[in-house]
Write a protein that holds these residues in place. Structure first.
Motif, short mmCIF file in Angstrom:
data_model
loop_
_atom_site.label_atom_id
_atom_site.label_comp_id
_atom_site.label_asym_id
_atom_site.label_seq_id
_atom_site.Cartn_x
_atom_site.Cartn_y
_atom_site.Cartn_z
N ASP A 109 0.83 -1.21 0.00
CA ASP A 109 0.00 0.00 0.00
C ASP A 109 0.86 1.26 0.00
O ASP A 109 0.59 2.21 -0.75
CB ASP A 109 -0.94 0.00 1.20
CG ASP A 109 -2.04 -1.05 1.08
OD1 ASP A 109 -2.28 -1.52 -0.05
OD2 ASP A 109 -2.65 -1.40 2.12
N ASP A 113 1.20 4.16 -2.92
CA ASP A 113 0.99 5.58 -2.62
C ASP A 113 2.15 6.41 -3.14
O ASP A 113 1.96 7.48 -3.74
CB ASP A 113 0.82 5.79 -1.11
CG ASP A 113 -0.52 5.28 -0.59
OD1 ASP A 113 -1.43 5.09 -1.42
OD2 ASP A 113 -0.64 5.07 0.64
N ARG A 114 3.39 5.93 -2.88
CA ARG A 114 4.58 6.63 -3.36
C ARG A 114 4.56 6.73 -4.89
O ARG A 114 4.90 7.77 -5.47
CB ARG A 114 5.84 5.88 -2.92
CG ARG A 114 6.19 5.99 -1.45
CD ARG A 114 6.89 7.32 -1.15
NE ARG A 114 8.15 7.46 -1.88
CZ ARG A 114 9.35 7.15 -1.37
NH1 ARG A 114 9.44 6.67 -0.14
NH2 ARG A 114 10.44 7.33 -2.08
N ARG A 116 1.93 6.56 -6.97
CA ARG A 116 0.88 7.46 -7.47
C ARG A 116 1.31 8.92 -7.35
O ARG A 116 1.02 9.74 -8.24
CB ARG A 116 -0.41 7.23 -6.70
CG ARG A 116 -1.08 5.88 -6.99
CD ARG A 116 -2.45 5.78 -6.34
NE ARG A 116 -2.96 4.42 -6.42
CZ ARG A 116 -2.92 3.53 -5.43
NH1 ARG A 116 -2.39 3.89 -4.26
NH2 ARG A 116 -3.39 2.32 -5.59
N GLU A 117 1.98 9.25 -6.28
CA GLU A 117 2.46 10.63 -6.10
C GLU A 117 3.46 10.99 -7.18
O GLU A 117 3.41 12.08 -7.77
CB GLU A 117 3.11 10.76 -4.72
CG GLU A 117 3.62 12.18 -4.44
CD GLU A 117 4.32 12.29 -3.09
OE1 GLU A 117 4.79 13.38 -2.76
OE2 GLU A 117 4.39 11.27 -2.36
#
Length: 881
Positions: A109, A113-114, A116-117
């Protein structure tokens, strides 16, 4: 508003683009009754910034879009970006490594997240760069390969293929990258030449050769060609005992036609777990397969004392042991072979047998044109039967070679970024594993806590989702949220799919013909029952000025488009990229091209400024002029011919030829001739009409400067050049146009003669040429003459470039002096040519002189020969006169 003296692109480009976007000029309308033109933008990887290669495809596709809009078509140029699973995953993993951690330590997860950023930041940058290049795509339809609607179609196609037994899970050999710890497809493997050692080893009664002794621990099959007479006494299935690395082995003779009798000794042992070729042999003969190397590049327990060692470290030690046992026959220290690397991660590929997901390309379950074919057969059919045209045609041979040798496609990847495989597993009490494939996780509650459904951890090959690009992007996103609708329902009910698919053309680089183009054909014909596009235009690569590939290892070779645009303007960059471009051929970057096209933009600007000065504010675009002079008829005829030629070239995707036609018409015909003629014979309406339509035919190539001029001169009409109509030029009088061609010839020759003879303003005499009387002032001014007079007879220097009887008033003494001068120059030049030719005819000189000196000599000879020919042509002119 007036055009300033100089054109500064940076003062206008952002505002012009904003004007286009605000106007809705880029938007497609599926409810329109217009003829359609559609193209799906190859989605750039969200890994950073755009390159010159991206700039090239944006330019080519924008030319198509703008040209077809001017043709009155409803144009959809659909933009998008790709999640670039493998490339992005590699970047994020490197960032984590630099921070001293790994994806496993932070968890899935947090890793996502990393990621997508990162891609979110890259996406914004890239979209801004696309706009800077003038891309007139429909931003209201911007798509991303991980959008919910596209993710839905990925799941639909995977499930459909699984249910049709085209997708299966099995143990097969794959390209394993130990660095990234994932499979990669055959097309993502590159080969690099390497010089290494090649060992000939004793294996029972045979000698075998290998560059990789570390893979040989489990070898127990010796293979030879069935027709190799050297080994005819050995029968298929014979066994023998051979002393080997860790002790004696019982080996079996295998006869197989895959063996090349001319390579080495014509005999080889096979390592089915770590070689594609060996795996195929083992499959054909139902042979055992043993893993020797683990997934981290280390030897397994089968290697005995070498277990746990890295294969590179173990290799010399293995050879030491073989030599000690008397099994090393010889070593070739300079063996050259190719090693396989992952194009993305650069890791050395280690073939491994793994339980993975594959697409069967040979199973005949695809309904196509009333037949049941395999995916491979459909891929062959659409090109062979002309459903899809490849440009250039020569790529058909390469395409068929690839398709004919196509293997089942491994579509699973051991990375976290991407479309997760829509498969779930659970293990029953008897040890059997149940598999469920579908759009959503299974919801039955029959499982016990210890055997709940667990989704496959792997993701799909990026090319699996990219293969759906032309039609998945046309699915209505709102409809895609309704899981009660089937894939067929989604296609039937989506207005964009019904209006714009199949797309008109796919424009992309030749280097991804197999990565992407073939896979789009494969997936689209299967899932949508249509071809994805009617034409495939394959552009070449942009190389550095020295012809070598642009590379990060040579930072000076990489050109950033955003470094070019502020200095030269977007239009100059666009036109530089298409100068000389042809399908399938690479081209070298050249700063001289950009400078030449900046000059072209300046020429266009100056034509507009001159025209504005003549017309003032009295000209209204859209009116049809009445030509008054021969020059008027000539420029209208030229405009008609160029407009037709450019249109025909663009219809056939001949971009360079179209641009070349535009360039020479604007520079040579309009600027050099018609503008100069209009300074003598002013014709306001034709001058304004010529500029108006020059802007239209130039707009697809140079959109910013043409729209800037249009808005400055005609902005009060609330019209946009981008949404205007392709010119329909009225016919001009052919005879009057030909009259001006004669005037051009007379002026050109007169200028040359005046310069050669160094005579000041001679008079031009003619006999029985009526149209010259009406153009006497024009000839006098443009030819730098004292005057033009009709006479009944006379002597002088007769012009040879016109069919009419014309001559310059030059006395015979001057002519003779010039002829003598030419004869002397020719004699001198002939000696120079003979001397240089003699030097190059000397074999010793060519063989022993420095190569650079020999090259210079050849160039000097070419230049001297050209000068000699020029002098002889000049001499012939005067002899004729």
């Amino acid at each position: 508003m007036q055009l300033p003296k100089t054109y500064e692109p940076g003062d206008y480009e952002a505002d012009i683009y904003a004007l286009w976007e605000k106007s809705g000029a880029f938007a497609a309308d599926p409810t329109s009754n217009k003829e359609r033109f559609s193209i799906a933008m190859p989605p750039p990887n969200e890994t950073g910034t755009l390159s010159l290669g991206h700039s090239l495809f944006l330019t080519l596709q924008d030319i198509m879009a703008r040209y077809n809009r001017l043709q009155g078509k409803d144009v959809l140029w659909l933009p998008g970006t790709d999640h670039a699973a493998l490339a992005v995953n590699a970047i994020i993993e490197k960032k984590l490594a630099d921070e001293g951690t790994t994806k496993h330590e932070i968890g899935r997860d947090a890793f996502l997240d990393r990621t997508r950023e990162f891609v979110g930041q890259s996406r914004g940058t890239m979209l801004g760069q696309m706009r800077a290049m003038g891309a007139s795509c429909d931003w209201s339809r911007l798509r991303y390969t991980l959008d919910p609607a596209l993710t839905r179609t990925v799941g639909e196609v995977f499930t459909k293929m699984y249910n049709d037994s085209l997708i299966y899970r099995g143990h097969r050999i794959v390209n394993w990258d130990p660095n990234l710890e994932t499979n990669v497809s055959d097309d993502e493997v590159i080969y690099e030449e390497e010089t290494t050692k090649f060992y000939t080893l004793k294996y029972g009664p045979f000698q075998i050769a290998t560059a990789r002794p570390e893979t040989k621990f489990g070898d127990k099959y010796v293979v030879m060609h069935p027709d190799d007479k050297r080994y005819k006494k050995y029968k298929h299935g014979d066994t023998f005992t051979a002393e080997w690395i860790t002790g004696p082995v019982t080996a079996t003779v295998i006869k197989d036609e895959a063996i090349d009798p001319t390579f080495g000794t014509g005999v080889m042992t096979i390592t089915p777990w770590h070689s594609m070729v060996d795996f195929d042999i083992a499959e054909r003969h139902n042979l055992d397969k043993t893993q020797i190397i683990d997934f981290h590049g280390k030897l397994l327990p089968i290697a005995g004392e070498f277990a746990g060692m890295d294969i590179v470290d173990a290799r010399p030690k293995i050879i030491e042991k073989l030599e000690a046992k008397g099994l090393l026959v010889k070593t070739d220290e300079n063996y050259v072979h190719n090693i396989a690397r992952n194009e993305r991660g650069k890791g050395i590929i280690e073939p491994q047998i793994r339980l993975q997901w594959f697409i069967d390309v040979n199973k005949q379950v695809v309904e196509w044109k009333g037949k049941r074919l395999s995916l491979k057969e459909v891929l062959q059919s659409v090109i062979r039967e002309g459903d899809i045209e490849l440009m250039p045609k020569r790529f058909e041979k390469i395409y068929f070679h690839w398709i004919d040798n196509l293997r089942d496609w491994c579509i699973s990847r051991q990375i976290w970024w991407g479309h997760r495989i829509p498969a779930w597993y659970r293990t029953h009490t008897d040890g059997t594993v149940e598999t469920y494939v579908g759009l959503q996780a299974p919801t039955d509650d029959e499982s016990e806590g210890w055997n709940e459904w667990e989704q496959d951890a792997d993701t799909l090959d990026t090319w699996f989702s990219a293969a759906l690009w032309t039609w998945s992007t046309l699915i209505d996103p709102a409809l895609a949220t309704d899981n009660s609708l089937s894939l067929g329902d989604l296609l039937r009910m989506s207005p964009d799919f019904q209006a714009y698919h199949p797309t008109s053309v796919m424009e992309t680089g030749w280097d991804i013909l197999f990565f992407w183009v073939a896979r789009m054909i494969l997936s689209t014909t299967y899932a949508a029952g249509q071809i994805p596009f009617k034409t495939v235009y394959l552009h070449g690569l942009i190389r550095a000025e020295d012809g070598k590939k642009m590379s990060k290892s040579r930072p000076e070779s990489i050109i950033d488009p955003l470094d070019v645009i502020p200095k030269y303007g977007t239009d100059a960059l666009r036109m530089a990229l298409i100068m000389g471009v042809s399908p399938g051929n690479d081209q070298n970057w050249g700063w001289s091209k950009v400078e030449a096209n900046r000059n072209f933009c300046n020429k266009l600007w100056n034509i507009a400024r001159y025209t504005e000065g003549v017309l003032g504010e009295s000209y209204t675009p859209g009116s049809t002029p009445e030509p008054q002079t021969d020059a008027d008829h000539w420029v209208l005829r030229k405009l008609q011919q160029s407009t037709d030629a450019i249109g025909k070239h663009l219809d056939r995707y001949r971009f360079s030829e179209a641009y070349d036609e535009l360039y020479h018409f604007v520079w040579d015909d309009v600027a050099d001739w018609y503008i100069e003629a209009s300074k003598v014979q002013e014709s306001r309406d034709v001058l304004g009409y010529a500029l108006e339509n020059v802007l239209k035919i130039a707009h697809p190539f140079a959109p910013f400067i043409t729209e800037t001029i249009w808005q400055t001169l005609y902005g009060d009409t609330d019209s946009l050049l981008i949404t205007s109509e392709w010119p329909k030029i009225p016919k001009a009088d052919k005879k009057q146009a030909e009259n001006f061609e004669q005037i051009k010839a007379i002026v050109t020759e007169t200028r040359a003669l005046v310069k050669s003879l160094a005579v000041s303003k001679p008079s031009l005499y003619y006999r029985d040429v009526p149209f010259l009387a009406g153009n006497a002032e024009l000839l006098t001014r443009m030819g730098n003459l004292a005057g033009v007079r009709e006479v009944s007879d006379g002597t002088g220097l007769h012009l040879t470039s016109t069919t009419y009887e014309c001559w310059l008033d030059v006395d015979s003494g001057m002519l003779k002096a010039y002829a003598d001068k030419l004869a002397t120059q020719i004699a001198t030049q002939e000696k120079v040519v003979a001397q240089l030719q003699g030097r190059l005819d000397n074999k010793s000189y060519v063989a022993h002189a420095p190569k650079e000196i020999v090259r210079q000599t050849k160039e000097q000879l070419e230049e001297a020969t050209a000068n000699l020919e020029r002098l002889k042509v000049e001499q012939t002119r005067f002899q004729t006169a």
